[in-house]
Design a protein around this motif. Structure first.
Motif, PDB file in Angstrom:
ATOM      1  N   ARG A 173      50.043  28.285  47.085  1.00 16.56           N
ATOM      2  CA  ARG A 173      51.108  28.871  46.519  1.00 16.56           C
ATOM      3  C   ARG A 173      51.410  30.240  47.140  1.00 16.56           C
ATOM      4  NH1 ARG A 173      49.562  33.207  46.358  1.00 16.56           N
ATOM      5  NH2 ARG A 173      48.026  34.292  45.183  1.00 16.56           N
ATOM      6  N   ARG A 210      50.379  47.908  39.224  1.00  9.37           N
ATOM      7  CA  ARG A 210      49.212  47.887  38.608  1.00  9.37           C
ATOM      8  C   ARG A 210      48.125  48.457  39.549  1.00  9.37           C
ATOM      9  NH1 ARG A 210      45.623  43.796  38.853  1.00  9.37           N
ATOM     10  NH2 ARG A 210      47.086  42.310  39.330  1.00  9.37           N
ATOM     11  N   TYR A 233      31.904  35.751  44.928  1.00  9.77           N
ATOM     12  CA  TYR A 233      31.991  35.684  43.412  1.00  9.77           C
ATOM     13  C   TYR A 233      30.954  34.468  42.909  1.00  9.77           C
ATOM     14  CZ  TYR A 233      35.947  39.017  43.171  1.00  9.77           C
ATOM     15  OH  TYR A 233      36.733  40.167  43.182  1.00  9.77           O
ATOM     16  N   LYS A 257      32.124  37.412  38.675  1.00 11.57           N
ATOM     17  CA  LYS A 257      32.822  38.506  37.933  1.00 11.57           C
ATOM     18  C   LYS A 257      32.171  38.690  36.314  1.00 11.57           C
ATOM     19  CE  LYS A 257      36.901  39.766  39.277  1.00 11.57           C
ATOM     20  NZ  LYS A 257      38.463  39.648  39.602  1.00 11.57           N
ATOM     21  N   SER A 309      33.668  38.111  33.727  1.00  9.43           N
ATOM     22  CA  SER A 309      34.534  37.231  32.922  1.00  9.43           C
ATOM     23  C   SER A 309      33.357  36.035  33.197  1.00  9.43           C
ATOM     24  CB  SER A 309      35.723  37.067  33.549  1.00  9.43           C
ATOM     25  OG  SER A 309      35.751  36.542  34.837  1.00  9.43           O
ATOM     26  N   GLU A 368      39.946  28.879  31.514  1.00  7.81           N
ATOM     27  CA  GLU A 368      40.146  30.147  31.123  1.00  7.81           C
ATOM     28  C   GLU A 368      41.410  30.785  31.275  1.00  7.81           C
ATOM     29  OE1 GLU A 368      39.046  34.542  32.293  1.00  7.81           O
ATOM     30  OE2 GLU A 368      39.958  32.970  33.246  1.00  7.81           O
TER      31      GLU A 368
HETATM   32  P1  0O2 Z   1      47.106  34.111  41.233  1.00  4.74           P
HETATM   33  O1  0O2 Z   1      48.226  33.362  40.578  1.00  4.74           O
HETATM   34  O2  0O2 Z   1      45.869  33.014  40.993  1.00  4.74           O
HETATM   35  O3  0O2 Z   1      47.178  34.585  42.567  1.00  4.74           O
HETATM   36  P2  0O2 Z   1      43.659  41.556  41.298  1.00  4.74           P
HETATM   37  O4  0O2 Z   1      42.474  41.034  40.497  1.00  4.74           O
HETATM   38  O5  0O2 Z   1      44.606  40.761  41.904  1.00  4.74           O
HETATM   39  O6  0O2 Z   1      43.962  42.824  40.889  1.00  4.74           O
HETATM   40  P3  0O2 Z   1      42.008  41.219  43.841  1.00  4.74           P
HETATM   41  O7  0O2 Z   1      41.067  42.151  44.567  1.00  4.74           O
HETATM   42  O8  0O2 Z   1      43.315  40.670  44.982  1.00  4.74           O
HETATM   43  O9  0O2 Z   1      42.828  42.262  42.795  1.00  4.74           O
HETATM   44  O10 0O2 Z   1      41.548  40.229  43.113  1.00  4.74           O
HETATM   45  P4  0O2 Z   1      40.259  39.296  42.965  1.00  4.74           P
HETATM   46  O11 0O2 Z   1      39.819  39.640  41.604  1.00  4.74           O
HETATM   47  O12 0O2 Z   1      39.397  39.422  43.796  1.00  4.74           O
HETATM   48  O13 0O2 Z   1      40.898  37.903  42.857  1.00  4.74           O
HETATM   49  C1  0O2 Z   1      42.168  37.559  42.359  1.00  4.74           C
HETATM   50  C2  0O2 Z   1      42.424  36.165  42.044  1.00  4.74           C
HETATM   51  O14 0O2 Z   1      41.250  35.530  41.726  1.00  4.74           O
HETATM   52  C3  0O2 Z   1      43.437  35.808  40.731  1.00  4.74           C
HETATM   53  O15 0O2 Z   1      44.758  36.041  41.378  1.00  4.74           O
HETATM   54  C4  0O2 Z   1      42.800  34.706  40.274  1.00  4.74           C
HETATM   55  O16 0O2 Z   1      43.387  33.464  41.108  1.00  4.74           O
HETATM   56  C5  0O2 Z   1      41.226  34.571  40.654  1.00  4.74           C
HETATM   57  N1  0O2 Z   1      40.450  35.208  39.553  1.00  4.74           N
HETATM   58  C6  0O2 Z   1      39.877  36.387  39.749  1.00  4.74           C
HETATM   59  N2  0O2 Z   1      39.190  36.867  38.386  1.00  4.74           N
HETATM   60  C7  0O2 Z   1      39.563  35.718  37.678  1.00  4.74           C
HETATM   61  C8  0O2 Z   1      39.170  35.259  36.177  1.00  4.74           C
HETATM   62  O17 0O2 Z   1      38.293  36.191  35.528  1.00  4.74           O
HETATM   63  N3  0O2 Z   1      39.522  34.185  35.973  1.00  4.74           N
HETATM   64  C9  0O2 Z   1      40.295  33.435  36.590  1.00  4.74           C
HETATM   65  N4  0O2 Z   1      40.649  32.379  36.078  1.00  4.74           N
HETATM   66  N5  0O2 Z   1      40.784  33.537  37.745  1.00  4.74           N
HETATM   67  C10 0O2 Z   1      40.199  34.556  38.351  1.00  4.74           C
HETATM   68  P5  0O2 Z   1      45.942  36.409  40.307  1.00  4.74           P
HETATM   69  O18 0O2 Z   1      46.459  37.504  41.119  1.00  4.74           O
HETATM   70  O19 0O2 Z   1      45.329  36.868  38.947  1.00  4.74           O
HETATM   71  O20 0O2 Z   1      46.873  35.234  40.112  1.00  4.74           O
END
Ligand code: 0O2
Length: 240
Positions: free
Chosen positions: A77, A90, A141, A146, A148, A188
Motif C-alpha cells: 500500500r 505527530r 519486533y 512491542k 502491545s 488487534e
Molecule cells: P499502516 O497503515 O500499517 O502503515 P510510527 O509508529 O508510525 O509512529 P515508526 O517508527 O514508523 O513510527 O513505527 P513502527 O512502530 O516501527 O511501525 C509502524 C507500523 O508497524 C504501523 O504502521 C503498523 O503497520 C505496524 N505496527 C506497529 N505497532 C503495531 C501494533 O501495536 N499493532 C499493530 N496491529 N500494528 C503495529 P501505521 O503507520 O500504524 O499504519
C-alpha cells in the motif's frame, strides 16, 4: 499473490494530533506539500513494485530449489496524504516536501506474510544481500515485541527506481511476519480501530496474552517444520 491494500483514514488518530480533526482543512492548508507529494507517487509506486518483484522471485526460487514456498502472500500500500500529514504532525516534523523525503520512510509499504519464523529471517537475509538493496533501518519486533504484543521484522530499505530524470534510491518499508503474527496484528488493529477509543487496560492485557499464545504457536510450528525436514533428510539418506 499480492493484495493491494487501500490506506485507511483513521479520524481518531488525526483528531489526536490535529484537534479540529478537519481533514479538508488540514489538506487545504498543506496543499503545496500534498501536490508535491502526489508528483512523487510514481517513484514510490515504482519502489513498491520493484520490492514486490524481488520477493516474488525469491519465493519462486525457493519453491524450485527447496520445494517450499516461504511466502504465504504479499500486501502492499501507499500511505495516503492524510496519514502522511497525521504522522508528520505527530512526530513534529516540518510540513515540507524536503522533510517528508528525509523523515517519512514508510510511504511505500510491502508486507510479507510468511509461513514460518525461519522463512522471515531467511527472506530478510536474502533481500539484504542483494547489491541494489540498501538497509536504512532494521527493527526486530519478533525478538523484542512491542509493549502491545506486536511482533514483526521491520526493514527500511532503499531500492533504485529508474525515472526519466535518472535513477533514484527510494525507501520502502518491508514488514515481514508469519501468518500467525499477521492474524494477531490484523485483529488487534481492527479491534482498536473499531472501538474508536483508547482500549481499556483489561483489553490490552488480553491482547498481550493472545500475542503470547500466537508466539507459542509459531514456536511449535517451527519445531514441526524442522522435525519434518530432519525426517525427510534421514529418509533421503536411507534411500541413497
Ligand atoms: P499502516 O497503515 O500499517 O502503515 P510510527 O509508529 O508510525 O509512529 P515508526 O517508527 O514508523 O513510527 O513505527 P513502527 O512502530 O516501527 O511501525 C509502524 C507500523 O508497524 C504501523 O504502521 C503498523 O503497520 C505496524 N505496527 C506497529 N505497532 C503495531 C501494533 O501495536 N499493532 C499493530 N496491529 N500494528 C503495529 P501505521 O503507520 O500504524 O499504519
Amino acid at each position: 499473490m499480492i493484495l493491494e491494500k487501500k490506506a485507511r483514514f483513521n479520524p481518531t488518530k488525526l483528531a489526536s494530533v490535529y484537534p479540529s480533526g478537519d481533514l479538508d482543512l488540514l489538506i487545504a492548508r498543506n496543499a503545496e506539500l500534498v501536490d508535491r507529494y502526489l508528483r512523487l507517487v510514481p517513484s514510490y509506486n515504482g519502489a513498491m513494485s520493484e520490492m514486490s518483484t524481488k520477493l516474488e522471485v525469491l519465493d519462486d526460487e525457493f519453491s524450485l530449489l527447496l520445494d517450499h514456498n516461504p511466502i504465504h502472500h504479499l500486501e502492499r500500500r501507499l500511505k495516503s496524504p492524510s496519514s502522511i500529514l497525521e504522522k508528520m504532525i505527530r512526530k513534529g516534523y516540518p510540513l515540507t516536501i524536503d522533510s517528508l523525503k528525509e523523515n517519512v520512510h514508510d510511504i511505500a509499504g510491502v508486507r510479507v506474510i510468511c509461513n514460518y519464523i525461519s522463512d522471515v529471517y531467511q527472506l530478510s537475509d536474502m533481500l539484504l544481500s542483494q547489491d541494489d538493496v540498501q538497509l536504512m533501518r532494521r527493527i526486530d519486533y519478533i525478538e523484542t515485541p512491542k509493549p502491545s504484543g506486536y511482533r514483526s521484522l521491520h526493514l527500511i530499505v532503499t531500492v533504485p527506481v529508474h525515472l526519466s530524470t535518472g535513477s533514484e534510491h527510494i525507501p520502502v518499508e518491508v514488514q515481514l511476519r508469519t501468518v500467525t503474527m499477521d492474524v494477531w496484528a490484523s485483529l488487534e488493529h481492527e479491534l482498536n480501530y473499531k472501538t474508536d477509543h483508547t482500549p481499556s487496560e483489561e483489553m490490552k492485557a488480553r491482547l498481550i496474552n493472545c500475542a503470547g499464545a500466537a508466539a507459542e504457536l509459531d514456536r511449535h510450528m517451527e519445531e514441526l517444520l524442522q522435525t519434518s525436514r530432519s525426517s525427510a533428510a534421514a529418509d533421503q539418506q536411507a534411500v541413497s
